[in-house]
Motif scaffolding. Structure first.
Motif, mmCIF file in Angstrom:
data_model
loop_
_atom_site.group_PDB
_atom_site.id
_atom_site.type_symbol
_atom_site.label_atom_id
_atom_site.label_comp_id
_atom_site.label_asym_id
_atom_site.label_seq_id
_atom_site.Cartn_x
_atom_site.Cartn_y
_atom_site.Cartn_z
ATOM 1 N N UNK A 43 0.856 -1.184 0.000
ATOM 2 C CA UNK A 43 0.000 0.000 0.000
ATOM 3 C C UNK A 43 0.896 1.240 0.000
ATOM 4 N N UNK A 44 0.726 2.088 -0.994
ATOM 5 C CA UNK A 44 1.495 3.332 -1.096
ATOM 6 C C UNK A 44 0.557 4.498 -0.786
ATOM 7 N N UNK A 45 1.035 5.431 0.039
ATOM 8 C CA UNK A 45 0.215 6.555 0.485
ATOM 9 C C UNK A 45 0.798 7.854 -0.067
ATOM 10 N N UNK A 46 -0.073 8.673 -0.641
ATOM 11 C CA UNK A 46 0.297 9.973 -1.212
ATOM 12 C C UNK A 46 -0.521 11.067 -0.518
ATOM 13 N N UNK A 47 0.072 12.229 -0.426
ATOM 14 C CA UNK A 47 -0.674 13.360 0.146
ATOM 15 C C UNK A 47 -1.836 13.783 -0.740
ATOM 16 N N UNK A 48 -1.649 13.668 -2.043
ATOM 17 C CA UNK A 48 -2.689 14.076 -2.981
ATOM 18 C C UNK A 48 -2.715 13.100 -4.151
ATOM 19 N N UNK A 49 -3.839 13.074 -4.835
ATOM 20 C CA UNK A 49 -4.019 12.161 -5.954
ATOM 21 C C UNK A 49 -3.037 12.459 -7.085
#
Length: 391
Positions: A43-49
């Motif tokens: 699972x990779x998490x980004x601040x914004x799309x």
């Protein structure tokens, strides 16, 4: 939520599912809303799309279970679930119940390689989960080779990177000891690098550290406790900062001459010496003035000169008597002007004819100042003599 299969992002594995979720772990005080992408078993998490660089990631290889969160919540529409790992428990909040069921199904499929039977999903959604399990099995069986980075990325090397082998790196650090004691060089394996350092205790001590690439991108130092980095610049900065400046990246500045010179042989003795190249000088414009050697005529000569000429004419010729004409007084020679031609010597005055003689034109104001007083003095003497004769 629309699902996009096979989309690449920052050279990550195949994308299975994505969307906004609120994430909270045991160490987080508050929940954070992050754009979450399930790529492979991570699972990779980004601040914004729209971001290209992830801020966090969670490897699902150590997954224990995925269950609903039944703790009370004032928000009735909250669709929360827990992801239990071997070392921690992470809480997620999906936008709605349907999205929560899909997240639980995809996470279980890629981690356990099987479709869960306890989820409340439609037949079409269950079919998508089966395809996901099949794709993940194929990906693990036949891993795709990592694409080589573009040429622009390859050239972005730290300033202390040198294309030298193992032994030449030590010789370079020893020869350029005053300019740094750390350099980055290519490694033995393809795509790997190495760091060579030099420090003096009682004798020079050289050490070499292997830098290996990571499958998901980035590098790590292959030591007992590996240290991970996003780029080679971070590797060099880590070696400098964590050692309190004991290591200095090697920076050999090129020397450039400021003057052009060449080797030339002497024509007489044949000795070869270094000669500077004379730079081309800009031509200076020269203004040529028309030279006028002839003196400018005096338009209005002084009246005293006319009186002096008339007196010399009438004297001795008015009554028909022939009298000897006194010779003119010899005056000291005047210096000729620099720009004018030399003045010819004055001729002796002769007895005038019927046509009166034209007055002499003086060209130099300095000569007028010297001749005028002498002419007036001579005129006074002649007038005095004439007065005596008449008396």
């Amino acid at each position: 939520m629309a699902r996009r299969n096979g989309r690449k992002k920052n050279q990550l594995p195949d994308l299975y599912y994505e969307g906004y979720m609120e994430k909270r772990s045991f160490k987080d005080k508050t929940s954070r809303k992050l754009w979450t992408c399930l790529c492979g078993k991570t699972l990779f998490f980004f601040n914004d799309k729209r971001d290209e660089d992830y801020v966090e990631k969670l490897d699902l290889c150590g997954l224990v279970s995925v269950t609903d969160d039944s703790s009370p919540d004032p928000n009735l529409d909250a669709a929360r679930f827990n992801v239990q790992m071997t070392k921690e428990n992470i809480k997620f909040t999906a936008p709605n119940a349907e999205s929560r069921e899909l997240w639980k199904g995809f996470i279980h499929c890629v981690a356990k390689l099987e479709v869960p039977l306890t989820l409340n999903l439609l037949p079409g959604q269950i079919h998508i989960l089966r395809e996901t399990v099949q794709k993940e099995q194929e990906r693990l069986t036949n891993p795709e080779p990592k694409p080589s980075p573009p040429a622009a990325v390859k050239t972005e090397m730290p300033a202390c990177y040198y294309e030298v082998p193992y032994l030449e790196a030590e010789l370079l650090l020893e020869r350029e000891a005053s300019k740094g004691n750390l350099l980055l060089r290519p490694g033995k394996q393809k795509g790997s690098f190495a760091i060579t350092t030099r420090q003096d205790v009682e004798r020079p001590i050289f050490r070499h550290y292997r830098i290996l690439p990571k499958p998901e991108g980035g590098f790590y130092i292959a030591v007992d406790k590996p240290v991970h980095f996003d780029s080679l610049h971070d590797v060099v900065a880590y070696m400098v900062e964590k050692t309190d400046g004991s290591f200095t990246p090697l920076n050999i500045e090129a020397h450039y001459d400021k003057n052009i010179s060449f080797i030339a042989a002497d024509k007489e003795n044949g000795e070869r010496t270094q000669q500077p190249l004379r730079p081309l000088e800009d031509p200076i414009p020269v203004t040529v003035k028309a030279r006028n050697d002839e003196p400018e005529p005096v338009k209005n000569p002084p009246a005293a000169d006319k009186r002096v000429e008339k007196a010399s004419v009438t004297d001795g010729c008015s009554s028909g008597e022939t009298r000897p004409v006194p010779e003119p007084r010899k005056l000291p020679p005047c210096p000729a002007p620099r720009t004018s031609a030399p003045t010819p010597p004055a001729a002796k005055p002769a007895c005038p004819t019927n046509a009166p003689e034209k007055p002499r034109i003086l060209s130099n104001p300095e000569m007028e100042k010297q001749i005028l007083p002498a002419a007036l003095s001579e005129l006074k003497q002649r007038l005095g003599q004439k007065t005596k004769l008449l008396a």
